[in-house]
Design an enzyme around this catalytic site. Structure first.
Site, PDB file in Angstrom:
ATOM      1  N   GLU A 237       0.738  -1.199   0.020  1.00  0.00           N
ATOM      2  CA  GLU A 237       0.079  -0.074   0.038  1.00  0.00           C
ATOM      3  C   GLU A 237       0.870   1.271   0.130  1.00  0.00           C
ATOM      4  OE1 GLU A 237      -3.441   1.690   2.588  1.00  0.00           O
ATOM      5  OE2 GLU A 237      -3.676  -0.640   2.234  1.00  0.00           O
ATOM      6  N   ASN A 245      -9.348   1.441  -0.610  1.00  0.00           N
ATOM      7  CA  ASN A 245      -9.948   2.164   0.606  1.00  0.00           C
ATOM      8  C   ASN A 245     -10.897   3.262   0.086  1.00  0.00           C
ATOM      9  OD1 ASN A 245      -8.417   0.766   2.558  1.00  0.00           O
ATOM     10  ND2 ASN A 245      -6.657   2.077   1.929  1.00  0.00           N
ATOM     11  N   HIS A 252     -14.445   3.752   8.101  1.00  0.00           N
ATOM     12  CA  HIS A 252     -13.917   3.263   9.578  1.00  0.00           C
ATOM     13  C   HIS A 252     -14.017   4.315  10.481  1.00  0.00           C
ATOM     14  CE1 HIS A 252     -10.696   0.101   7.392  1.00  0.00           C
ATOM     15  NE2 HIS A 252     -11.967  -0.132   7.477  1.00  0.00           N
TER      16      HIS A 252
END
Length: 365
Positions: A237, A245, A252
């Site tokens: 990442e 994401n 989140h």
């Protein structure tokens, strides 16, 4: 059955997608030449449904499996549960060549993968995802971890499985809310990488909701293929993998401020994807009709698309987003989509803009 290869050199592995694969678990593990002792980590819900079949398959292939059952739900991803797993593995004398089977949804996969990555400095593990969300997303790519009170997945590692067995039969026992939650990740893949997949989901959503095995095999395999391509290009990442994401910066944070478990992960990131689509329209020119299509598809899938913000709740969301792993130099960064099927990453967005586009002044219930 469809096979998808995750190409990572010596750590490459195969994702198998099809029906009847749980019965093949033992034979598949035999091919990987791992030790005889192993542990199946699962949760209390999945244990009642699929643990006996997994243990039988492993025993028939000559393995000596230990069953480790953890509580169901996001609260299992905490240090105290990890410690309990370590103690049970040590008591059963698992060795460096022993292995772990993660049997369950995304929570079990994250937890069991983290245990495997850290016990004896790393032992092999196999993913057997039993939820739609885990089959298309969390079981693939090697991101494992646990939560802290401060936020989700703040402790973890990149640790690849040796094999992923996505048995579509296990989806038959999945509660409706859990199944629909998994669709949030399926839709995400269309938004970030495949406009044709997004259009197919718009067209064939009734068959997907009916859990038609034929279309599920195709859709799940396509999602895994997209993720495999992204992971092979950027395993840790540092670049393109960030597109996975999309919707997660808001999602989140929303999970964190509502208490893990009140909103399912897919429900939170559905809200997050709609919010970040609206940001994309404001900042990158994503056409308004596309934002409407996105919100409509999530709604048709039975997922929430917005939430009500009070000023205090909004401030707690901002505080949670400041802990996001993509924050750099104190600035919240987002994955955004200039068009359906294409994503870009690293967009620093001012908090004033967030409030203007998705905050209390403009939110609806």
């Amino acid at each position: 059955m469809r096979n998808v290869r995750v190409s990572l050199g010596a750590r490459s592995y195969t994702i198998r997608v099809g029906t009847g694969l749980l019965r093949e678990l033992g034979r598949e593990c035999q091919r990987l030449a791992m030790g005889r002792r192993c542990a199946v980590i699962t949760d209390s819900n999945v244990a009642a449904l699929h643990l006996p079949a997994a243990l039988d398959s492993l025993r028939e292939a000559g393995f000596e499996p230990l069953a480790v059952t953890v509580p169901a739900g996001e609260p299992a991803k905490r240090l105290s549960v990890v410690g309990s797993c370590y103690d049970q593995l040590a008591a059963a004398r698992l060795e460096r060549h022993s292995f772990i089977v993660a049997l369950g949804g995304g929570v079990v996969g994250d937890l069991a993968g983290f245990v495997a990555a850290t016990y004896l400095r790393g032992i092999p593990f196999v993913q057997v995802p039993t939820s739609l969300l885990a089959q298309v997303d969390s079981s693939v790519g090697g991101k494992v971890g646990i939560n802290l009170r401060a936020g989700k997945n703040l402790v973890g590692a990149f640790y690849q499985p040796r094999l992923v067995l996505a048995d579509l039969d296990t989806l038959r026992t999945l509660p409706e809310r859990e199944y629909r939650s998994g669709l949030a990740e399926v839709i995400k893949y269309g938004l970030i990488a495949d406009a044709r997949l997004f259009a197919r989901l718009e067209r064939d959503l009734p068959r997907v909701l009916a859990r038609d095995p034929e279309i599920l095999e195709s859709v799940v395999a396509r999602c895994c293929q997209i993720k495999a391509e992204v992971v092979a290009e950027d395993e840790t990442e540092s670049g393109r993998r960030a597109i996975l994401n999309f919707g997660h910066t808001v999602g989140h944070a929303l999970e964190a401020i509502t208490g893990y478990g009140r909103l399912l992960h897919g429900e939170a990131i559905a809200i997050g994807q709609v919010a970040e689509a609206r940001l994309s329209a404001h900042l990158l020119g994503l056409p308004s009709p596309c934002v409407d299509r996105i919100e409509r598809l999530f709604g048709a899938a039975g997922l929430p698309t917005r939430t009500r913000w009070t000023p205090s709740r909004w401030q707690r969301l901002l505080a949670a987003m400041r802990l996001d792993k993509k924050v750099r130099d104190g600035r919240i960064r987002f994955v955004l989509i200039p068009a359906i099927g294409r994503a870009t990453w690293g967009h620093a967005v001012e908090e004033a803009t967030l409030q203007q586009v998705i905050g209390p002044a403009t939110s609806a219930s």
